[in-house]
Design a protein around this motif. Sequence first.
Motif, mmCIF file in Angstrom:
data_model
loop_
_atom_site.group_PDB
_atom_site.id
_atom_site.type_symbol
_atom_site.label_atom_id
_atom_site.label_comp_id
_atom_site.label_asym_id
_atom_site.label_seq_id
_atom_site.Cartn_x
_atom_site.Cartn_y
_atom_site.Cartn_z
ATOM 1 N N THR A 80 136.317 94.976 -34.721
ATOM 2 C CA THR A 80 136.708 94.054 -35.536
ATOM 3 C C THR A 80 136.307 92.662 -35.241
ATOM 4 O OG1 THR A 80 138.862 94.114 -34.315
ATOM 5 C CG2 THR A 80 138.681 95.508 -36.418
ATOM 6 N N ASP A 81 135.971 92.521 -33.537
ATOM 7 C CA ASP A 81 135.769 91.266 -33.309
ATOM 8 C C ASP A 81 135.170 91.495 -31.709
ATOM 9 O OD1 ASP A 81 134.912 88.718 -33.011
ATOM 10 O OD2 ASP A 81 136.687 87.643 -34.098
ATOM 11 N N TYR A 82 134.360 90.652 -31.335
ATOM 12 C CA TYR A 82 134.085 90.935 -29.899
ATOM 13 C C TYR A 82 133.797 89.335 -29.247
ATOM 14 C CZ TYR A 82 129.071 90.215 -31.407
ATOM 15 O OH TYR A 82 128.043 89.547 -31.862
ATOM 16 N N LEU A 83 134.131 89.295 -27.940
ATOM 17 C CA LEU A 83 133.918 88.010 -27.259
ATOM 18 C C LEU A 83 132.807 88.342 -26.113
ATOM 19 C CD1 LEU A 83 137.409 88.397 -27.530
ATOM 20 C CD2 LEU A 83 136.902 85.935 -27.356
ATOM 21 N N GLN A 84 131.947 87.219 -26.304
ATOM 22 C CA GLN A 84 130.734 87.574 -25.394
ATOM 23 C C GLN A 84 131.022 86.462 -23.970
ATOM 24 O OE1 GLN A 84 126.755 86.952 -27.287
ATOM 25 N NE2 GLN A 84 127.641 87.516 -28.886
ATOM 26 N N TYR A 85 130.709 86.921 -22.829
ATOM 27 C CA TYR A 85 130.794 86.325 -21.574
ATOM 28 C C TYR A 85 129.475 86.314 -20.961
ATOM 29 C CZ TYR A 85 135.695 85.830 -22.743
ATOM 30 O OH TYR A 85 136.868 85.458 -23.631
ATOM 31 N N ASP A 86 129.161 85.623 -19.802
ATOM 32 C CA ASP A 86 127.821 85.866 -19.288
ATOM 33 C C ASP A 86 127.600 87.262 -18.850
ATOM 34 O OD1 ASP A 86 127.520 83.183 -19.750
ATOM 35 O OD2 ASP A 86 128.095 82.654 -17.638
ATOM 36 N N LYS A 87 128.804 88.032 -18.221
ATOM 37 C CA LYS A 87 128.510 89.319 -17.606
ATOM 38 C C LYS A 87 129.164 90.401 -18.242
ATOM 39 C CE LYS A 87 127.257 87.224 -13.120
ATOM 40 N NZ LYS A 87 127.224 87.542 -11.877
ATOM 41 N N HIS A 88 129.940 90.023 -19.350
ATOM 42 C CA HIS A 88 130.517 91.264 -19.862
ATOM 43 C C HIS A 88 131.024 90.856 -21.491
ATOM 44 C CE1 HIS A 88 134.287 88.925 -19.047
ATOM 45 N NE2 HIS A 88 135.053 89.675 -19.797
ATOM 46 N N PHE A 89 131.361 91.794 -22.182
ATOM 47 C CA PHE A 89 131.903 91.493 -23.518
ATOM 48 C C PHE A 89 133.375 92.192 -23.312
ATOM 49 C CE2 PHE A 89 128.164 92.238 -26.695
ATOM 50 C CZ PHE A 89 127.329 90.982 -26.251
ATOM 51 N N GLU A 90 134.222 91.488 -24.278
ATOM 52 C CA GLU A 90 135.698 91.961 -24.769
ATOM 53 C C GLU A 90 135.682 92.529 -26.085
ATOM 54 O OE1 GLU A 90 138.938 89.697 -23.111
ATOM 55 O OE2 GLU A 90 137.844 89.254 -21.196
ATOM 56 N N VAL A 91 135.665 93.646 -26.417
ATOM 57 C CA VAL A 91 135.402 94.132 -27.829
ATOM 58 C C VAL A 91 136.941 94.547 -28.348
ATOM 59 C CG1 VAL A 91 134.202 95.873 -29.140
ATOM 60 C CG2 VAL A 91 133.069 94.998 -27.046
ATOM 61 N N LEU A 92 137.234 94.102 -29.305
ATOM 62 C CA LEU A 92 138.419 94.177 -30.179
ATOM 63 C C LEU A 92 137.898 95.199 -31.160
ATOM 64 C CD1 LEU A 92 139.856 90.807 -30.508
ATOM 65 C CD2 LEU A 92 140.344 92.469 -28.777
ATOM 66 N N ILE A 93 138.572 96.674 -31.175
ATOM 67 C CA ILE A 93 138.262 97.679 -32.220
ATOM 68 C C ILE A 93 139.423 98.100 -32.478
ATOM 69 C CG2 ILE A 93 136.131 98.058 -30.758
ATOM 70 C CD1 ILE A 93 137.529 100.389 -29.110
ATOM 71 N N LYS A 94 139.277 99.031 -33.792
ATOM 72 C CA LYS A 94 140.288 99.642 -34.473
ATOM 73 C C LYS A 94 139.960 100.890 -34.579
ATOM 74 C CE LYS A 94 142.564 99.561 -38.599
ATOM 75 N NZ LYS A 94 142.412 99.277 -40.324
ATOM 76 N N LYS A 95 140.905 101.951 -34.336
ATOM 77 C CA LYS A 95 140.621 103.438 -34.466
ATOM 78 C C LYS A 95 140.616 103.753 -35.950
ATOM 79 C CE LYS A 95 142.437 106.780 -31.948
ATOM 80 N NZ LYS A 95 143.557 107.504 -31.276
ATOM 81 N N GLY A 96 139.423 104.565 -36.433
ATOM 82 C CA GLY A 96 139.379 104.799 -37.668
ATOM 83 C C GLY A 96 138.320 104.045 -38.208
ATOM 84 N N VAL A 97 137.519 104.391 -39.399
ATOM 85 C CA VAL A 97 136.400 103.689 -40.116
ATOM 86 C C VAL A 97 137.038 102.873 -41.086
ATOM 87 C CG1 VAL A 97 134.472 104.201 -41.528
ATOM 88 C CG2 VAL A 97 135.138 106.093 -39.799
ATOM 89 N N ALA A 98 136.421 101.643 -41.048
ATOM 90 C CA ALA A 98 136.702 100.662 -41.761
ATOM 91 C C ALA A 98 136.205 100.731 -43.362
ATOM 92 C CB ALA A 98 136.258 99.266 -41.453
#
Length: 106
Positions: free
Chosen positions: A88-106
């Motif tokens: 649903t969204d993701y945040l990009q940092y220099d050394k990692h991603f924080e990915v916001l996800i939702k269970k199930g298919v949109a």
Amino acid sequence: MRTPKTFYTIHETEGELLGHDHLGRPVYGDPTTEYRKFKGELEPYSSKLAETNYGLFVQVTNRLFCEPNPNILTTSQILYKDEIYTVTDYLQYDKHFEVLIKKGVA
């Protein structure tokens, strides 16, 4: 970063162009599905926490931490333990991603 779990991004592509039908529309062969493996860590998360911590108003059931990955985009699908999650969204940092996800298919 500790990333012990294996995840897969799901990539579906149209089949090969076989020709055109009698109305001139393209006819394609069977679509192909590709799974691209990556490592990450998953934790429960909520829409309220996403709003409070990041100022994002998205539907979320989990948060995924992983190394930067060009295959992760908004609306991408991720497979983990026979469950499909939608980014649903993701945040990009220099050394990692924080990915916001939702269970199930949109």
